[in-house]
Write an enzyme that holds these catalytic residues in place. Structure first.
Site, short mmCIF file in Angstrom:
data_model
loop_
_atom_site.label_atom_id
_atom_site.label_comp_id
_atom_site.label_asym_id
_atom_site.label_seq_id
_atom_site.Cartn_x
_atom_site.Cartn_y
_atom_site.Cartn_z
N GLU A 1 11.47 9.05 -16.25
CA GLU A 1 10.29 9.66 -15.64
C GLU A 1 9.15 8.67 -15.51
O GLU A 1 8.38 8.70 -14.55
CB GLU A 1 9.85 10.88 -16.46
CG GLU A 1 8.77 11.74 -15.82
CD GLU A 1 7.35 11.31 -16.18
OE1 GLU A 1 6.40 11.88 -15.60
OE2 GLU A 1 7.19 10.41 -17.04
N ASP B 1 12.37 8.81 -22.05
CA ASP B 1 11.84 7.46 -21.94
C ASP B 1 10.36 7.40 -22.25
O ASP B 1 9.63 8.40 -22.15
CB ASP B 1 12.11 6.89 -20.54
CG ASP B 1 11.43 7.68 -19.43
OD1 ASP B 1 11.52 8.92 -19.46
OD2 ASP B 1 10.81 7.06 -18.54
#
Length: 454
Positions: free
Chosen positions: A152, A85
């Site tokens: 994250e 991400d």
């Protein structure tokens, strides 16, 4: 020739990886999960040997766990982790980018785009190295796990893909020999007369964090009949109390170790002053605390980041709320932070509620065999004139969640960066300098060979 070929392939695949808008969000309903699925397909198409040889399973909503079986099942496995991400581009700043943020543009010097530093460069580096080693016919002695997280960037707590993978490994009885994630990097710290070395900063711990929602209540009403202070006015004093009463600077055992290692790296004539600097260590924390760029290394930091009040321009707020974010030094706890807030704020009628938080990580031992291997590898690749220094990571990483399956967690990305680029990782014009890519690609391959051996 092999490294040059790998460099060209790495740049091509990283550029294409950046084009996927794998943007995480605290609200799972706002995540484009189809984009993550397309990124999974991209990895499978570009790294066919990996997907033919390694076991792969999807964990949680979109995280990927790979297992590369080693030749000696008696050895504890190792892991390399990364996250898929990226953070979004702030609305209204798109035109400030030299090249569009999801273009993956390579201009011959830098590769531009969201994720080029944080951290698709690291992810693609891992995949390239494993694919290249498979092409060579290499088989590791110990199992190698590749763990690719989905969220994250939003510090997703119990919903974390990394946490789900760590729990899955633990449930299977897996105990890792070591693990590497993002965190430190190769920094050019050459200052004439002070230091003449590159620094390989290896994160061995990370700060904790906590967001506290702090509120005050008031009567409210129409703005035409205001009191002396509205709820926002009262909150202004709360903010001043918090900001004017920062946590005191401290030197932890890790800080001491970092300072000792740094003193050993000084060059002439600064080196002759190192004994004096060490003698002044008790006072040095106050000097570091006075410098904005270094005070985060010696204290728990305080940042008031959000505020809210009335829903309308002509209505007095009945409730004013702020968010205060704290990055917590090892040795301090979330409970300590809450006690600090209640102590320093003079208004005892405040409401204090934790929004989300995470305690500081443990500190990985630098005297272990795995850290020694990593240190020697850095000096082998980057030269003997490289200082390898343990490092306290300011932000949070997926590595935190794997403490339940290993004590040896290191946070190191093998790309050489200038300090001026670090703020672009979540900002405008994020880009990866490509001058020293050969070293980074060499590192990833040798890392697997060295760390997977017994």
């Amino acid at each position: 020739m092999a490294i040059m070929k790998n460099k060209e392939k790495f740049l091509k695949n990283l550029a294409d990886a950046i084009k996927f808008k794998t943007i995480s969000n605290n609200d799972e309903n706002k995540v484009d999960w189809a984009e993550f699925e397309r990124f999974h397909d991209f990895l499978e198409e570009r790294y066919q040997l990996i997907h033919k040889t390694l076991e792969r399973e999807k964990v949680s909503r979109a995280s990927l766990l790979y297992r590369w079986k080693g030749s000696d099942g008696s050895l504890p496995p190792m892991a390399m982790i990364a996250h898929m991400d990226v953070v979004p581009v702030s609305a209204g700043t798109e035109k400030d980018w030299k090249h569009p943020p999801f273009s993956g543009c390579y201009d011959g010097k830098n590769l531009w785009g969201r994720g080029s530093l944080d951290m698709k460069n690291h992810l693609i580096g891992i995949m390239e190295s494993v694919e290249a080693l498979l092409e060579e016919g290499f088989t590791p002695k110990r199992d190698v796990y590749i763990c690719l997280g989905q969220d994250e960037e939003v510090m997703s707590g119990e919903k974390s893909g990394a946490l789900a993978m760590a729990r899955l490994l633990k449930s299977r009885g897996v105990r890792l020999d070591s693990l590497n994630d993002e965190g430190g990097a190769i920094l050019n710290a050459k200052i004439p007369g002070v230091i003449n070395k590159r620094v390989a900063a290896i994160g061995v711990a990370e700060k904790g964090y906590v967001d506290f929602e702090i509120s005050v209540n008031a009567k409210g009403g129409h703005s035409s009949q205001p009191p002396k202070h509205s709820a926002l006015g009262v909150m202004a004093d709360v903010i001043k109390d918090i900001e004017n009463n920062q946590f005191k600077p401290v030197f932890t055992d890790l800080t001491d170790q970092i300072m000792d290692e740094a003193a050993n790296c000084l060059s002439f004539p600064a080196k002759i002053l190192s004994p004096a600097l060490l003698a002044l260590k008790p006072h040095l924390k106050y000097i570091l605390d006075a410098i904005p760029i270094t005070n985060c290394f010696v204290r728990t930091t305080t940042a008031v980041t959000m505020a809210s009040g009335s829903p309308s321009q002509n209505v007095l707020p009945q409730k004013a709320t702020i968010n205060a974010n704290f990055r917590i030094m090892p040795g301090t706890t979330i409970a300590d932070v809450e006690r600090h807030i209640r102590k320093v704020v003079k208004n005892k009628n405040i409401e204090v509620k934790m929004y989300k938080g995470q305690e500081p990580s443990g500190i990985s031992d630098t005297k272990t065999e795995s850290y020694g291997k990593l240190k020697r590898l850095c000096m082998d690749i980057y030269g003997k004139n490289t200082a390898v220094i343990p490092f306290l990571v300011m932000g949070s990483t997926d590595a935190y969640h794997y403490q339940q399956v290993t004590d040896n967690i290191y946070r190191f990305t093998p790309f050489q960066l200038d300090a001026s680029l670090l703020n672009t990782a979540h900002g405008t014009n994020e880009r990866l300098p490509c001058e020293n890519l050969d070293e980074a690609l060499d590192f990833f391959e040798k890392y697997i060979k060295v760390m997977s051996d017994d």
